[in-house]
Write a protein that holds these residues in place. Structure first.
Motif, PDB file in Angstrom:
ATOM      1  N   LEU A 139      -5.853 -12.215   2.994  1.00  0.00           N
ATOM      2  CA  LEU A 139      -7.769 -12.053   2.565  1.00  0.00           C
ATOM      3  C   LEU A 139      -7.926 -12.055   1.189  1.00  0.00           C
ATOM      4  O   LEU A 139      -8.708 -12.665   0.620  1.00  0.00           O
ATOM      5  CB  LEU A 139      -7.877 -10.470   3.036  1.00  0.00           C
ATOM      6  CG  LEU A 139      -8.603 -10.528   4.758  1.00  0.00           C
ATOM      7  CD1 LEU A 139      -9.230  -9.279   4.806  1.00  0.00           C
ATOM      8  CD2 LEU A 139      -9.515 -11.827   4.950  1.00  0.00           C
ATOM      9  N   TYR A 140      -6.523 -11.792   0.306  1.00  0.00           N
ATOM     10  CA  TYR A 140      -7.705 -11.116  -0.915  1.00  0.00           C
ATOM     11  C   TYR A 140      -6.170 -11.835  -2.186  1.00  0.00           C
ATOM     12  O   TYR A 140      -6.280 -10.999  -3.605  1.00  0.00           O
ATOM     13  CB  TYR A 140      -7.074  -9.533  -1.460  1.00  0.00           C
ATOM     14  CG  TYR A 140      -8.094  -9.176  -0.268  1.00  0.00           C
ATOM     15  CD1 TYR A 140      -9.690  -9.485  -0.301  1.00  0.00           C
ATOM     16  CD2 TYR A 140      -7.345  -7.799   0.573  1.00  0.00           C
ATOM     17  CE1 TYR A 140     -10.541  -8.904   0.651  1.00  0.00           C
ATOM     18  CE2 TYR A 140      -8.402  -7.111   1.833  1.00  0.00           C
ATOM     19  CZ  TYR A 140      -9.914  -7.843   2.055  1.00  0.00           C
ATOM     20  OH  TYR A 140     -10.527  -6.904   2.662  1.00  0.00           O
ATOM     21  N   SER A 141      -5.106 -12.431  -1.967  1.00  0.00           N
ATOM     22  CA  SER A 141      -3.789 -12.845  -2.757  1.00  0.00           C
ATOM     23  C   SER A 141      -4.787 -14.532  -2.822  1.00  0.00           C
ATOM     24  O   SER A 141      -5.197 -14.466  -2.882  1.00  0.00           O
ATOM     25  CB  SER A 141      -2.581 -12.669  -1.844  1.00  0.00           C
ATOM     26  OG  SER A 141      -2.022 -12.986  -3.116  1.00  0.00           O
ATOM     27  N   GLY A 142      -3.823 -14.998  -3.866  1.00  0.00           N
ATOM     28  CA  GLY A 142      -3.792 -15.898  -4.292  1.00  0.00           C
ATOM     29  C   GLY A 142      -4.518 -16.485  -5.120  1.00  0.00           C
ATOM     30  O   GLY A 142      -3.970 -17.777  -5.800  1.00  0.00           O
ATOM     31  N   TYR A 143      -4.531 -15.573  -6.257  1.00  0.00           N
ATOM     32  CA  TYR A 143      -4.769 -16.226  -7.555  1.00  0.00           C
ATOM     33  C   TYR A 143      -4.222 -16.350  -8.774  1.00  0.00           C
ATOM     34  O   TYR A 143      -3.598 -15.661  -8.861  1.00  0.00           O
ATOM     35  CB  TYR A 143      -6.097 -14.844  -8.198  1.00  0.00           C
ATOM     36  CG  TYR A 143      -7.191 -15.145  -7.189  1.00  0.00           C
ATOM     37  CD1 TYR A 143      -8.419 -15.434  -7.099  1.00  0.00           C
ATOM     38  CD2 TYR A 143      -6.994 -14.205  -6.456  1.00  0.00           C
ATOM     39  CE1 TYR A 143      -9.477 -15.571  -5.699  1.00  0.00           C
ATOM     40  CE2 TYR A 143      -8.258 -13.516  -5.295  1.00  0.00           C
ATOM     41  CZ  TYR A 143      -9.334 -14.195  -5.146  1.00  0.00           C
ATOM     42  OH  TYR A 143     -10.207 -13.859  -4.468  1.00  0.00           O
TER      43      TYR A 143
END
Length: 606
Positions: A310-314
């Motif tokens: 949901l919230y990682s990957g930046y």
């Protein structure tokens, strides 16, 4: 300190202790976690709203990730830095941390990494800290210059008891302000500028290109003072934050002497200055992860996998290193504050000008970029100009700067060549919903009813494990899309595999709000790559690979050979479900303008 780009506020929200588990009978999973204090200890504070300050995060019982080790590396150099990140990524909190450091009070940092750093001296320096969103943008350029000048005068009087002349020339007043502070304290001045591009983005929101140009000219002159006063030896340190790098590039040489923390060769460790790393979450939120995993009736590994999706990957360093990936800090704090895994950043904090930008883009461009089929080549910078930012040709750069796009590198990195992808599911759900809104521009009530009925049939198909019916409904959905969205210039997006990826993804993301017994996960990272998506019904996990006019057996082999079915959730909460590999083949008859769907299924686990 006032800012719309804050990770948290000085007013923390303290919740009661964690609610009781759903059942009084202890399951094996609950007994597994009985050794932790997650169910009995008071819940920590998670600061998430506006008005951030360093001191707010240092209150007892408040969750805090220590970035002062990186701050020390910055402040030890006498120079200037430029930081751009999307809203709510902690830029303003870090700016206030730097402000606090230059006050010279070591006790404020007791227990943090910078406290015991032998290279750090705790001498105090005078600070000028300006938040550029404090000045409301009027309808005329001259009025803005006067308002900016007024802010500088008030700031000088309030913070340093310096009286500046009554002038509406903001550039001259800012220059005088820095010189007067330097002469008063006989020390180099620390200058902190928060949200340097806020006035320009306000003009984009109001769709006023003439005012945008004029305000850009005022700010270019205003910020040039930073360079000129530094050249005279009157400045100890400069730190400028904002949402976009485009605004800086659009000002020519005004801010080009500031070092970007995204220069991965010079500052490789600064990739994680804003945002949380996986290790930081697992360390600094360990008790919160254990508590919420119990409430969700999942193991900690399974629960963290959902957080990651949901919230990682930046990633703003444009490198293939997993260590450079960060999580959205606002979203992480919201999860533990609300005890709920839900989208909480992209929906609320996407700027309105960006939504207008999406409407101006060609569907073909969006579909290809979002499906990961478009390569990113060339160095960041020079792709676009802020004053022409609504030009659809800027789509990749604008999405990357605003946190809607990541650049992934498969295998060995070569220069800056990579593939454009979403950073995570939260961003994907919001962006593809915007794309779907364009796809569903069907004014007739009868057609809208068909969309609704088709969605209901998709739900029933997934509940009954009828994959053929589901794919038929996808084909019907494509048939109902108006021809106007299929692109122009002789290019028909129905001849591109990425188009079908986007339609299927978007359709699935419209369903979770009304389905309790069906789950969907996209772009699952497995043993040797990423599968397109996985759908879980009550009894079955469908590992699905989409192809356009390619053999079905090729897709089935790809699922098996690359191990798309090997990831933790299939050995955890879905361990008892059968696993089916599903190959989906889309075909388009260019003469009849008709799309057909075929599929094949292979059982991987009974």
């Amino acid at each position: 300190m006032s800012s719309t780009d804050e990770l948290s506020t000085s007013t923390s929200v303290e919740r009661n202790s964690a609610p009781a588990a759903k059942s009084s009978a202890k399951s094996p999973l609950k007994r597994l976690f009985d050794h932790s204090s997650a169910d009995t200890s008071p819940k920590r504070k998670f600061v998430t709203s506006q008005g951030a300050s360093f001191s707010a995060h240092r209150l007892p019982g408040t969750a805090y990730v220590d970035k002062t080790g990186l701050v020390a590396k910055l402040v030890l150099r006498e120079g200037g830095y430029f930081v751009h990140r999307p809203r709510k990524f902690g830029k303003s909190v870090l700016l206030d941390t730097i402000h606090t450091f230059f006050k010279g009070n070591k006790e404020d940092f007791e227990g943090l990494k910078i406290y015991d750093d032998p290279a750090v001296s705790w001498d105090s320096f005078p600070v000028i800290s300006l938040s550029m969103n404090e000045v409301r943008v009027p309808g005329e350029v001259d009025q803005y210059d006067a308002r900016l000048a007024s802010m500088v005068r008030k700031h000088a009087k309030k913070h340093h008891d310096i009286r500046l002349e009554d002038s509406s020339d903001s550039t001259q007043l800012f220059s005088d302000y820095i010189e007067d502070v330097y002469l008063k304290y006989k020390k180099g001045v620390v200058i902190l500028i928060d949200e340097y591009d806020a006035p320009l983005l306000s003009c984009l929101d109001n769709e006023n290109p003439k005012l945008l140009k004029g305000i850009g000219g005022v700010l270019s002159s205003f910020y040039s003072v930073l360079k000129s006063r530094a050249a005279k030896g009157q400045v100890r340190f400069r730190y400028v934050t904002g949402i976009t790098k485009l605004a800086r590039d659009s000002m020519g040489s005004t801010l080009n002497d500031l070092d970007s923390i995204d220069d991965k060769k010079r500052f490789p460790e600064m990739a994680t200055l804003c945002g949380f790393t996986e290790q930081e979450i697992k360390t600094d939120y360990a008790q919160d992860l254990s508590r919420l995993a119990v409430l969700e009736e999942k193991t900690e590994v399974e629960f963290f996998e959902k957080i990651e999706n949901l919230y990682s990957g930046y990633n703003w360093h444009l490198c293939g290193s997993r260590a450079a990936l960060v999580y959205n800090p606002y979203a992480i704090n919201c999860v533990f504050l609300s005890d709920d895994l839900k989208p909480c950043w992209a929906d609320e904090f996407l700027p309105s000008w960006l939504k207008k930008f999406f409407r101006s883009c060609d569907f073909f461009d969006i579909a290809n970029i979002l499906s990961g089929t478009v390569p990113w080549s060339g160095r960041i910078g020079g792709f676009a100009d802020l004053f022409d930012v609504l030009n659809p040709n800027s789509v990749r750069l604008v999405m990357w700067e605003c946190g809607l796009l990541n650049v992934c590198f498969d295998g060995e990195e070569r220069g800056y060549l990579g593939r454009c992808r979403y950073p995570n599911q939260e961003v994907r759900s919001v962006v593809e919903r915007m794309v779907l809104d364009d796809m569903k521009k069907v004014p007739e009530k009868e057609e809208r009813r068909k969309f609704h009925d088709g969605a209901q049939r998709m739900i029933e198909a997934l509940r009954s494990d009828n994959i053929q019916l589901f794919m038929n409904e996808i084909a019907h959905l494509i048939d109902m899309i108006p021809n106007v969205v299929f692109g122009g210039g002789g290019i028909d997006v129905r001849t591109y595999e990425s188009f079908y990826h986007t339609v299927v993804y978007t359709s699935l993301y419209t369903l979770p709000s009304v389905i309790d017994d069906v789950e969907f996960e996209s772009e699952k990272t497995a043993a040797a790559g990423r599968g397109n998506f996985v759908v879980y019904s009550k009894t079955t996990a469908y590992i699905t690979e989409l192809k356009f006019e390619k053999p079905l057996d090729q897709a089935l082999r790809q699922i098996e050979e690359k191990g798309y079915y090997r990831f933790p959730s299939l050995d955890g909460r879905h361990s008892k479900k059968r696993i089916l590999a599903v190959a989906v083949q889309f075909n388009f008859d260019k003469h009849a303008k008709k799309i057909t769907v075929d599929h094949d299924v292979k059982e991987l686990r009974a």
